[in-house]
Motif scaffolding. Structure first.
Motif, PDB file in Angstrom:
ATOM      1  N   ASP A 102       0.884  -1.164   0.000  1.00  0.00           N
ATOM      2  CA  ASP A 102       0.000   0.000   0.000  1.00  0.00           C
ATOM      3  C   ASP A 102       0.918   1.208   0.000  1.00  0.00           C
ATOM      4  OD1 ASP A 102      -1.801   1.940   0.236  1.00  0.00           O
ATOM      5  OD2 ASP A 102      -2.689   1.249   2.125  1.00  0.00           O
ATOM      6  N   GLY A 131       0.314   4.245  -0.337  1.00  0.00           N
ATOM      7  CA  GLY A 131      -0.283   5.486   0.133  1.00  0.00           C
ATOM      8  C   GLY A 131      -0.455   6.508  -0.982  1.00  0.00           C
ATOM      9  N   ALA A 132       0.121   7.676  -0.790  1.00  0.00           N
ATOM     10  CA  ALA A 132      -0.069   8.777  -1.741  1.00  0.00           C
ATOM     11  C   ALA A 132       0.459   8.420  -3.124  1.00  0.00           C
ATOM     12  CB  ALA A 132       0.635  10.031  -1.229  1.00  0.00           C
ATOM     13  N   LEU A 133       1.577   7.717  -3.157  1.00  0.00           N
ATOM     14  CA  LEU A 133       2.151   7.348  -4.446  1.00  0.00           C
ATOM     15  C   LEU A 133       1.163   6.528  -5.273  1.00  0.00           C
ATOM     16  CD1 LEU A 133       5.842   6.382  -3.603  1.00  0.00           C
ATOM     17  CD2 LEU A 133       5.062   8.287  -5.029  1.00  0.00           C
ATOM     18  N   ASP A 163      -1.846   6.852  -5.470  1.00  0.00           N
ATOM     19  CA  ASP A 163      -2.947   7.646  -5.997  1.00  0.00           C
ATOM     20  C   ASP A 163      -2.611   8.312  -7.321  1.00  0.00           C
ATOM     21  OD1 ASP A 163      -4.459   6.918  -3.888  1.00  0.00           O
ATOM     22  OD2 ASP A 163      -3.879   8.645  -2.638  1.00  0.00           O
ATOM     23  N   ILE A 164      -1.328   8.281  -7.706  1.00  0.00           N
ATOM     24  CA  ILE A 164      -0.969   8.824  -9.026  1.00  0.00           C
ATOM     25  C   ILE A 164      -1.757   8.018 -10.056  1.00  0.00           C
ATOM     26  CG2 ILE A 164       0.915   9.255 -10.663  1.00  0.00           C
ATOM     27  CD1 ILE A 164       2.829   9.042  -8.250  1.00  0.00           C
ATOM     28  N   GLY A 212       0.625   4.991 -10.597  1.00  0.00           N
ATOM     29  CA  GLY A 212       0.683   4.697  -9.163  1.00  0.00           C
ATOM     30  C   GLY A 212       0.422   3.246  -8.885  1.00  0.00           C
TER      31      GLY A 212
END
Lengths: 308, 500
Positions: A123, A125-127, A129-130, A134
């Motif tokens: 997981d 995370g923010a990465l 969401d790309i 991503g």
């Protein structure tokens, strides 16, 4: 449609990794001149033993290493047969498939259909969401990254080091390698064992990452596809990455289509990877490049005192 | 001069069959020492013992005054023994630099292909032997590959240099270059062992000679300049072999007419690129040339084993360009293939079956449903007697025949019945002097009886001694044709190199 494509493409690495691992092992083995047709058997053994260890409470790490170790031991038997006793490589390879399937069929009966705690995807995370990138690049399971590392390291070892030069010399011209002071038999045994370990890891991947359960016949011919992939890749690990992605993509198409409820002929779709294998196997022959890229002494035994 | 290497009383057998019996050899520093003998005389075996490839059953190896046991090729290298093998020990798919790197194995401080390339270039400049360090070995000519081998051996610090038939695959001119170089190496103080079966190389380029026959050394360390070619040949063969007499026949009708023949090479490389040949009865047209210049494709196409792209083949006036092998055979075209055990005979079938093979389709030995083994055996018995095929009986496996006797079997089959044109491709490859003589005599007799022969051979000696006309094939075409004259040898050599 766009959602389907993204969902489909992000599964490529997951389907490609086991093929690529086995293919990498076989490339090293064949570059040393030993034809290893036992990949299917080695993968089954890796898969079953990893599940057995994890189910018995050994933990994931021990399961992965144990699965690889079991396959390596089986490949060592193959290696001793073909390298030391110079048994027929094709027949011995088929025996490994039979042995692997047989052993896991018997030993694995107690562990069939028992789900295990496997390896999950990262997981990020923010990465993660790309958009698209991503999920494709950052949210794979750890073994995918390990696989990529192994293949690139394997390429470097094979093509850019003295060890690799010697190994390739053994596969091209063992008599020359021998006269240059290379231990031909030792080199071949090591190459066979590396192929055992990597095919084992490929099997582990299927059991511990993909299905997280042991079922007989779960390898389902992927070992044979890996054998074909070696020819498609023309014994080059980097080309094998692309080959594995093509095969992985073909294999993952069916479940993806079914997931969106598409009305497709399932049996025909399941045939796809094997049909592609057939085409891909013919391709280098049509182009006339197959014979020219195979290691020259592939499948030939070597005995120093032979009189030529 | 002091002794560089001494081998004494060497015995070696393979599966109970002796290959060396009490063999002796001593080589001094600063000399070219020829090791002369026929195929199978034990020359390569004794050198393989000296370099540790084979372990000897008995005998001593003394190097520079020290008695020791060479346990492997690696140890031989460390002791300063270097061997240039007849079949080069080069990985053809690697570059020159990679091959040197492989051979150096961390010695000399060479660890990368870049360092290997530098070392090669330095050594090449030192000895005046240019090579391309980054070329793929398989792309180089045979002569260039040999240079790489010699440089490799020198780089590894060899002081005792063994060359196994270095000129076997070279043209005359290339041979002279490498032999001159060998002389230079000896003058610099090295010991050079020149393994050969060519008398010329012994007489013109060696200081001393050791002759081997049947696994024994029959002449040890004799001065080469005091020996004549006849004496050497007698030692080598064990008896006097007379040179073959020239063909005594008048050219008759045109038997084989080839016009602008083009045959592709299926595996790439040179094929036949437009060849015209006129061959009459009573003639032997020798086609000389280095192998791989289209000779194989020419022979195959004439026999109907390969299709021509364009061109015409006429046999006794009939166009047979598109005819089957069987048709050509029944019209009198016969073939001695270069690869005896692959296409000359079926080794696992009996002598009688091999002899009958070409007669069966014509119904000589019965019909489709029944075969007359009795006739087959009777014919075989006759052929064995006529051609003096030793070690053969009708029911014996052909595999058990020696090379010379297997070739006699091929000749017995090909020369009989209505022979009109014989295509002989390297008919004496790998045979000893006596067998060569037998083969040559059989061909000569057939031609004197009116047949025509196309003799395709890489062995210049053979072409010159047997032919009535000589043509040279290079890059798929006939580059020149010469009648037999005194100076033909040099002319042919020039043509083979493409200098004429």
């Amino acid at each position: 449609m766009e959602g389907f494509l993204i969902n489909w493409i992000t599964t490529f690495p997951n389907f490609a990794a086991p093929l690529l691992l086995a293919c990498m092992g076989l490339i090293i083995c064949e570059r040393a001149g030993v034809l290893n047709l036992g990949a299917e058997g080695l993968m089954v053994v890796g898969a079953m033993f990893s599940v057995m260890i994890i189910y018995s409470g050994g933990g994931i790490l021990l399961g992965v290493v144990g699965g690889m170790f079991a396959a390596t031991m089986l490949s060592l038997v193959f290696g001793i047969a073909v390298v030391v006793f110079r048994a027929d490589q094709v027949l011995s390879g088929l025996v490994v498939v039979a042995l692997g399937t047989g052993i896991t069929g018997i030993v694995g009966r107690a562990y069939t259909h028992k789900p295990i705690q496997g390896i999950e995807k990262f997981d990020a995370g923010a990465l993660g969401d790309i958009p698209f990138i991503g999920r494709l690049v950052f949210e794979q399971d750890p073994l995918v990254y390990v696989t990529l590392f192994i293949v690139i390291a394997g390429w470097y070892l094979l093509m850019r080091t003295n060890w690799g030069l010697r190994l390739r010399a053994v596969g091209e011209d063992p008599a020359t390698a021998d006269i240059s002071g290379v231990d031909v038999q030792g080199m071949r045994l090591v190459a066979v064992m590396i192929s055992g370990a990597l095919c084992g890891l490929a099997g582990v991947y299927l059991a511990v990452v993909s299905s997280q359960v042991w079922v007989e016949h779960m390898v389902a011919g992927r070992g044979w596809i890996a054998v074909a992939l070696v020819i498609f890749a023309r014994w080059n690990p980097i080309r094998a990455i692309f080959g594995a992605l093509i095969f992985g993509g073909a294999e993952s198409l069916t479940p993806r289509l079914l997931a969106i409820g598409a009305d497709v002929p399932v049996y025909l779709m399941n045939m796809l990877p094997y049909a592609i294998t057939l085409l891909v196997l013919l391709w280098p022959y049509i182009r006339g490049r197959a014979a020219s890229s195979a290691p020259s002494s592939l499948g030939h035994e070597f005995l120093r005192q032979d009189r030529h | 001069m002091s002794k560089a290497m001494e081998l004494s009383g060497i015995d070696k057998s393979f599966n109970g069959k002796p290959a060396l019996t009490n063999a002796n050899l001593e080589v001094e520093w600063g000399e070219v020492h020829a090791l002369l003998g026929e195929n199978g005389a034990g020359k390569s075996t004794i050198m393989n013992v000296a370099t540790g490839v084979y372990a000897s059953d008995a005998g001593d190896v003394t190097l520079d005054g020290k008695k020791l046991k060479v346990t492997g090729p690696q140890m031989a290298t460390e002791l300063g023994i270097g061997m240039v093998h007849q079949h080069f020990r080069l990985v053809t798919r690697f570059t020159v630099a990679e091959n040197v790197l492989l051979a150096c194995k961390d010695q000399l401080g060479i660890r990368t292909t870049h360092e290997a390339a530098e070392a090669i270039n330095a050594k090449a400049a030192e000895v005046g032997f240019p090579v391309h360090a980054n070329a793929i070995v398989g792309d180089l000519s045979v002569a260039e590959q040999q240079r790489v081998e010699i440089l490799k051996v020198l780089l590894l610090g060899a002081k005792i240099i063994i060359l196994d038939e270095p000129t076997a695959v070279l043209t005359d001119q290339e041979s002279n270059t490498v032999l001159e170089f060998v002389r230079k190496l000896a003058e610099q103080g090295n010991a050079v062992i020149l393994i050969t079966h060519k008398l010329r190389e012994v007489i013109s380029y060696s200081h001393r000679v050791t002759v081997m026959r049947g696994g024994e050394t029959v002449l040890v360390g004799a001065d080469a300049e005091n020996l004549t070619a006849e004496e050497l040949a007698a030692h080598m063969v064990g008896e006097q072999i007379m040179a073959i007499e020239p063909i005594d026949a008048e050219p008759g009708d045109v038997r084989l007419h080839i016009e602008n023949l083009v045959v592709p090479n299926p595996i790439g490389g040179v094929g036949v690129e437009g060849v015209d040949i006129n061959l009459r009865g009573g003639e032997i047209l020798g086609i000389a040339g280095v192998g791989g210049n289209g000779q194989q494709q020419l022979a195959d196409c004439l026999m109907g084993l390969a299709d021509a792209d364009t061109g015409k083949i006429e046999l006794n006036g009939d166009d047979v360009t598109a005819s089957s092998v069987r048709k050509r055979r029944s019209d009198g075209l016969r073939f001695i293939p270069a690869d005896r055990s692959q296409s000359g005979i079926v080794p696992d079938m009996t002598v009688a079956e091999n002899l009958a093979m070409t007669g069966v389709p014509d119904g000589q030995y019965g019909s489709l449903m029944s075969i007359s083994r009795k006739t087959m055996r009777a014919d075989a018995k006759q052929a064995i007697e006529d051609h003096n095929i030793m070690g053969a009986s009708p029911n014996r496996s052909s595999r058990l025949l020696s090379g010379g006797n297997a070739q006699k079997l091929v000749l017995a089959r090909e020369l009989r019945d209505n022979l009109s044109v014989l295509i002989a491709h390297s008919p004496t490859r790998g045979l000893d002097v006596k067998a060569c003589k037998t083969v040559h005599t059989s061909i000569k007799n057939a031609v004197e009886n009116g047949a025509a022969c196309l003799l395709i051979s890489e062995d210049l000696e053979e072409v010159l001694s047997l032919s009535t006309r000589v043509a040279v094939m290079s890059k798929g075409i006939i580059v020149g044709e010469l009648p037999m004259q005194e100076n033909t040898r040099e002319e042919v050599g020039k043509l083979m190199l493409g200098h004429a």
